[in-house]
Design a protein around this motif. Structure first.
Motif, short mmCIF file in Angstrom:
data_model
loop_
_atom_site.label_atom_id
_atom_site.label_comp_id
_atom_site.label_asym_id
_atom_site.label_seq_id
_atom_site.Cartn_x
_atom_site.Cartn_y
_atom_site.Cartn_z
N TYR A 117 0.85 -1.20 0.00
CA TYR A 117 0.00 0.00 0.00
C TYR A 117 0.89 1.25 0.00
O TYR A 117 0.68 2.18 -0.78
CB TYR A 117 -0.88 -0.07 1.25
N ASN A 163 -0.03 3.93 13.66
CA ASN A 163 -0.83 2.78 13.18
C ASN A 163 -0.48 2.36 11.75
O ASN A 163 -0.62 1.20 11.39
CB ASN A 163 -2.33 3.02 13.35
N PHE A 164 -0.02 3.34 10.91
CA PHE A 164 0.44 3.01 9.55
C PHE A 164 1.73 3.77 9.28
O PHE A 164 1.76 4.72 8.48
CB PHE A 164 -0.64 3.37 8.52
N MET A 168 1.55 6.00 5.77
CA MET A 168 1.21 7.41 6.00
C MET A 168 2.40 8.32 5.67
O MET A 168 2.21 9.48 5.29
CB MET A 168 0.74 7.64 7.44
N ARG A 171 2.33 8.33 1.78
CA ARG A 171 1.17 9.08 1.28
C ARG A 171 1.43 10.59 1.38
O ARG A 171 1.00 11.37 0.52
CB ARG A 171 -0.06 8.69 2.11
N THR A 240 -1.51 13.16 10.60
CA THR A 240 -2.54 12.13 10.80
C THR A 240 -2.48 11.74 12.27
O THR A 240 -1.40 11.40 12.77
CB THR A 240 -2.25 10.89 9.93
N GLU A 263 -5.76 14.73 9.03
CA GLU A 263 -6.57 13.52 8.92
C GLU A 263 -6.70 12.99 10.34
O GLU A 263 -5.77 12.41 10.88
CB GLU A 263 -5.88 12.53 7.96
N ARG A 291 -8.84 -5.10 11.15
CA ARG A 291 -7.58 -4.72 10.52
C ARG A 291 -6.77 -3.93 11.54
O ARG A 291 -7.30 -3.05 12.22
CB ARG A 291 -7.87 -3.86 9.28
N THR A 296 -7.36 1.61 13.26
CA THR A 296 -7.26 2.44 12.06
C THR A 296 -8.21 3.62 12.25
O THR A 296 -9.20 3.50 12.97
CB THR A 296 -7.64 1.69 10.76
N CYS A 297 -7.90 4.74 11.58
CA CYS A 297 -8.76 5.93 11.74
C CYS A 297 -10.14 5.67 11.16
O CYS A 297 -11.09 6.39 11.49
CB CYS A 297 -8.14 7.13 11.03
N VAL A 298 -10.25 4.70 10.27
CA VAL A 298 -11.55 4.42 9.66
C VAL A 298 -12.15 3.13 10.20
O VAL A 298 -13.08 2.58 9.61
CB VAL A 298 -11.44 4.34 8.11
N SER A 455 -8.96 1.77 1.63
CA SER A 455 -7.56 2.09 1.36
C SER A 455 -7.18 1.79 -0.08
O SER A 455 -7.17 0.63 -0.49
CB SER A 455 -6.65 1.26 2.25
N PHE A 461 -8.37 10.38 0.36
CA PHE A 461 -8.65 9.97 1.73
C PHE A 461 -8.74 11.21 2.62
O PHE A 461 -7.84 12.03 2.64
CB PHE A 461 -7.49 9.08 2.19
C1 SIN Z 1 -5.60 5.61 8.91
O1 SIN Z 1 -5.98 4.83 9.77
O2 SIN Z 1 -5.43 6.80 9.14
C2 SIN Z 1 -5.26 5.17 7.52
C3 SIN Z 1 -5.94 3.97 7.11
C4 SIN Z 1 -5.78 3.68 5.65
O3 SIN Z 1 -5.24 4.46 4.87
O4 SIN Z 1 -6.23 2.60 5.27
#
Ligand code: SIN
Length: 493
Positions: A117, A163-164, A168, A171, A240, A263, A291, A296-298, A455, A461
């Protein structure tokens, strides 16, 4: 057998234990350090420089100096560096995934998914770099013409979460470097090793001296944040993380009026309608909730299920969750790893106990896993969730599924939108008219329909309300690092 410790790395130089400024691996000016731990075993895995304002100033000065020439490189050249960096990520996927699993806790399979990713953003922005262009604008005054073009904004600070830690960074920095900005990265103190490995690969890909700098910090994070926000040379800051910290950064950046992308927290609704396919609903919920162990933020935080399918869904989901293997991310077959912090277990237990107090029925799990050494929580399912519970207002950020029952579409939308934040959301329905209607009515930045993952490098995003502003990834991602300039021309003879 899967690799298990940092001794198993094939490329030892991907493991760095210093900060990175102006193409040099450096200690903190203060000489201070902090330790990084594996959340699955609580073993110390690295000691890193605890950098402060003096180190930030050096990194920003290096980035600012590099910007003077980097902004003049061609988009094609930057695209080539980005593609090479992406290729290097994929070439070293096993090593990068191992480092990530050991500092964050996620499973090796998920870590490899994150490396892929992360690399995809570099490839995506390599393409976008060459598509940045301006316009010729018609004017009412026939003696004049207006042309617009886009230029890199300047030094960009990239503040990445734990977390990523790979995706991140790529990105943010992938977009910034594609646009022609130089960068200062501030990875989270819990997971700096993945970012440092990315700096090694970015350098190997050919990015010039000073275009990538990395500040490592855990306990001095406020001092580092202050210095980045105050610096007049940092023209863009991308963060983020939590809504609380995002608001603080926005205030601190107001003095120098930096361009910001934030974010922030999500509290995503996940809505299952009566007409959903049960299998799709369960599969999507497992993905959206488990996951990264729910971090995750989502992540699906408020799971709203229509009354006609409520019991069937709860039973099928509980059976599936029961089958998920929990353990250290490096072990084969593990689906749910540890949480990254001790305080994450405490927070989840607080949410579980509050739900119980208000009539929630814990049908699976509900306790820390004392037989394992790290920060493990039993995957948990709670039925009979109510609006007055803490989980309705706050993200749990853990493998805890709370099921709320609803009767009508209007009621589901009312509950989903009764929230200060709006990042991701998920709806499960076989009725496409409803999918459109609900998507348009949800107060969020992203809606997943019949799936549990948002994702993709192509996706812009980001969120609305207190989930922040700006978009990362997608066609929009690079715009965050560009400014429009117009050229007004007198064409009268
Ligand atoms: C996030 O949790 O901020 C990112 C999650 C994602 O990009 O899948």
């Amino acid at each position: 057998m899967s690799p298990k410790t940092l001794n198993d790395l094939k490329r030892k130089d991907l493991l760095q234990s210093k900060g990175y400024i102006n193409e040099e691996w450096v200690d903190a000016a203060s000489g201070k350090t902090f330790d990084v731990y594996d959340p699955a075993t609580l073993d110390k895995i690295a000691t890193l420089p605890e950098m402060g304002a003096a180190d930030v100033d050096k990194a920003v000065a290096a980035a600012h100096a590099a910007f003077q020439t980097f902004k003049k490189t061609s988009a094609r050249q930057r695209a080539r560096w980005l593609r090479k960096w992406s290729d290097l990520c994929l070439e070293h996927i096993d090593d990068l995934a191992l480092i990530l699993t050991l500092e964050n806790g996620k499973t090796l399979a998920e870590a490899k998914g994150e490396v892929t990713y992360g690399a995809s953003f570099l490839e995506w922005f390599a393409g976008e770099a060459e598509r940045v262009h301006g316009e010729v604008v018609p004017t009412a005054n026939l003696n004049q013409r207006i042309l617009t073009f886009k230029q890199p904004i300047g030094v960009a600070a990239c503040l990445a979460p734990w977390n990523f830690p790979i995706a991140m960074i790529t990105r943010k920095a992938g977009a910034a470097l594609a646009a022609g900005c130089t960068t200062v990265w501030k990875p989270a103190g819990e997971t700096p090793l993945s970012s440092l490995a990315q700096a090694v690969l970015a350098q190997e890909a050919g990015f010039p001296k000073g275009s990538v700098n990395v500040i490592t910090t855990l306990n001095t994070v406020q001092e580092v944040g202050d210095a980045l926000c105050k610096s007049k040379f940092v023209r863009k800051l991308s963060f983020t993380g939590s809504t609380r910290v995002g608001k603080l950064l926005a205030k601190q950046c107001s003095d120098s009026l930096k361009k910001l992308s934030l974010e922030l927290g999500g509290n995503s609704p996940f809505i299952v309608f009566d007409d959903a396919k049960l299998e799709t609903a369960v599969e999507a919920c497992i993905m959206a909730k488990f996951r990264n162990s729910g971090q995750t933020c989502v992540t699906a935080n408020r799971i709203f299920v229509q009354s006609g399918i409520y019991d069937k869904f709860a039973d099928a989901l509980t059976a599936k969750v029961k089958s998920l293997k929990v353990g250290p991310g490096v072990e084969d077959g593990v689906f749910v790893g540890p949480l990254t912090h001790e305080r994450a277990v405490e927070k989840a237990m607080n949410h579980i106990n509050d739900a119980k107090k208000h009539g929630g029925q814990v049908v699976l799990g509900g306790a820390p896993m004392k037989d394992l050494k790290g920060y493990f929580l039993q995957p948990t399912v709670i039925k009979n969730m109510k609006r007055e519970m803490i989980t309705t207002r706050e993200e749990t950020f853990a493998p805890v599924v709370g099921l709320y029952e609803f009767e009508t579409e209007e009621e589901a939308l009312d509950m989903a939108n009764d929230c200060d934040v709006g990042l991701g959301s998920f709806i499960i329905t076989e009725n496409m008219a409803r999918a459109w209607r609900v998507t348009e009515a949800l107060e969020v930045g992203m809606v997943g329909v019949n799936l549990g993952l948002l994702s993709a490098c192509e996706n812009p995003f980001g969120g609305v309300k207190e989930s922040g502003y700006g978009r990362e990834g997608g066609r929009q991602g690079i715009e965050e690092y560009l400014v429009v300039k117009s050229m007004f021309i007198n064409v009268a003879n």
